[in-house]
Design an enzyme around this catalytic site. Structure first.
Site, PDB file in Angstrom:
ATOM      1  N   ASP A   1      45.339   3.349 -12.912  1.00 34.03           N
ATOM      2  CA  ASP A   1      45.370   4.206 -14.099  1.00 34.03           C
ATOM      3  C   ASP A   1      46.345   3.662 -15.140  1.00 34.03           C
ATOM      4  O   ASP A   1      46.027   3.566 -16.330  1.00 34.03           O
ATOM      5  CB  ASP A   1      45.805   5.630 -13.713  1.00 34.03           C
ATOM      6  CG  ASP A   1      44.854   6.325 -12.774  1.00 34.03           C
ATOM      7  OD1 ASP A   1      44.041   7.117 -13.239  1.00 34.03           O
ATOM      8  OD2 ASP A   1      44.936   6.077 -11.558  1.00 34.03           O
TER       9      ASP A   1
ATOM     10  N   THR B   1      39.790   9.342 -10.412  1.00 32.31           N
ATOM     11  CA  THR B   1      40.929   8.781  -9.681  1.00 32.31           C
ATOM     12  C   THR B   1      40.908   9.207  -8.210  1.00 32.31           C
ATOM     13  O   THR B   1      41.239   8.408  -7.316  1.00 32.31           O
ATOM     14  CB  THR B   1      42.252   9.195 -10.339  1.00 32.31           C
ATOM     15  OG1 THR B   1      42.295   8.701 -11.674  1.00 32.31           O
ATOM     16  CG2 THR B   1      43.442   8.622  -9.580  1.00 32.31           C
TER      17      THR B   1
END
EC number: 3.1.3.7
Length: 359
Positions: free
Chosen positions: A110, A179
């Site tokens: 990320d 995620t």
């Protein structure tokens, strides 16, 4: 009486010439500095101008150029996402809890993807507002240059520039969608996304799948590299929903459309939008509707909204309201996405879903 003349000594002439050369050098060096700044080759990160006619008030930006940079940003971010996942060193941690009580996870994928995507866009278009899911650390700035080349596939679909005021533009970045699935090594759900909204309306969207090297992009009223499928089942649709609350949607969907309705649990808003389209990716499931019943962030949905809109589709709240991509970073009213269907008729069929989502 003869007119009086002014006589200059050789030394005076030399001084005069040197002064003239100094003035010219000063002016020309200032011009060069401006040109280098234009291409992001000097000054502070994000401090150079980009696009046509940049000025002190923000000037104008070309949406076709923004599309080219957005595609590049999504791919560059995707490279980081894939590299971190393949290293198997994710540095996973929780940013807190979601509204449903689950961990809101973050990984090195990320963070590194966010840095590449944010600074590429910010260096190219320093005067536009950029909203991104992850925090941007000012001490970790990076100058990432764009070579100002627009890919042939974009030029083929969008032949001419389209300029808009920079102050009207908001960019939404999701550097790693899904995620949770990324940490579980469910790679097919993972995407990187960029959306450009003008006056709050989504006009440009990019969804990139890092693990299959597929990129979908579209600009409203201009062109796209992805299409809708030939047909959709409106009577007994296949409905793609979040893995975390598939049971909640299934109960209402079966009541609305009957027992033949299929529920497809999936991760990532980008993946779910692509499920509605004609995507040449064997790992991509196919659906007729996308329904979400809880709070969702705008960087999760803006790119998909723009792509669907460009293809004649719709993405609204469950009550049928258009979503504005200014102001707050999330929406409360759930989500309904469709294409080549009577969207408002679908809204009327699902009167209880929004209430279900707020329980």
């Amino acid at each position: 009486m003869a007119p009086m003349g002014i006589r200059l000594s050789p030394l005076g002439v030399a001084v005069f010439c040197l002064l003239g050369l100094g003035v010219l050098y000063h002016l020309y060096s200032g011009f060069l500095a401006g040109r280098f700044s234009l291409f992001g080759l000097g000054g502070e990160p994000g401090g150079g101008a980009a696009g046509p006619a940049a000025s002190a008030d923000g000037g104008m930006v070309d949406l076709r150029e923004m599309l080219a940079v957005s595609v590049l940003a999504a791919v560059r971010g995707g490279d980081e996402v894939r590299r971190v996942r393949e290293s198997n060193v994710l540095h996973e941690k929780s940013k807190g809890k979601t509204r449903e009580g689950a961990d809101d996870k973050m990984t090195s994928g990320d963070v590194l993807s966010n840095r590449k995507m944010f600074y590429l866009l910010k260096t190219a278009f320093p005067n536009v507002q950029i909203n991104t899911e992850e925090h941007v650390d000012a001490t970790d700035q990076e100058v990432i240059l764009w070579d100002r080349k627009i890919p042939e596939d974009i030029l083929k679909e969008i032949a001419t520039p389209q300029e808009v005021p920079a102050e009207s533009v908001t960019v939404w970045i999701d550097p790693l969608d899904a995620t949770q699935e990324y940490t579980e090594d469910l790679r097919k759900y993972v995407t990187t996304m960029v959306c450009v909204a003008v006056n709050g309306k989504p006009v440009l969207g990019v969804i990139h799948k890092p693990f299959s090297a597929y990129t979908a992009w579209a600009m409203v009223d201009r062109g796209s590299n992805v299409k809708a499928r030939a047909s959709y089942n409106e009577k007994t649709p296949r409905i793609v929903v979040s893995r975390s609350h598939s049971g909640m949607v299934k109960q209402v969907a079966l009541q609305t459309f009957g027992n033949q309705t299929t529920i497809i649990p999936a991760g990532g808003a980008g993946y779910k939008v692509l499920a509605l389209l004609d995507v040449p990716d064997k790992s991509q499931e196919k659906a007729d509707l996308y329904i979400h019943v809880t709070y969702i962030k705008k960087w999760d949905i803006c790119a998909g909204n723009a792509i669907l809109k460009a293809l004649g589709g719709h993405m609204t709240t469950l009550s049928g309201e258009e979503i504005s991509y200014t102001g707050s970073d999330g929406i409360e009213g759930g989500l309904l996405a469709s294409i080549r269907m009577n969207h408002q008729a679908l809204v009327r069929k699902l009167p209880n879903l929004e209430k279900t989502g707020h329980k």
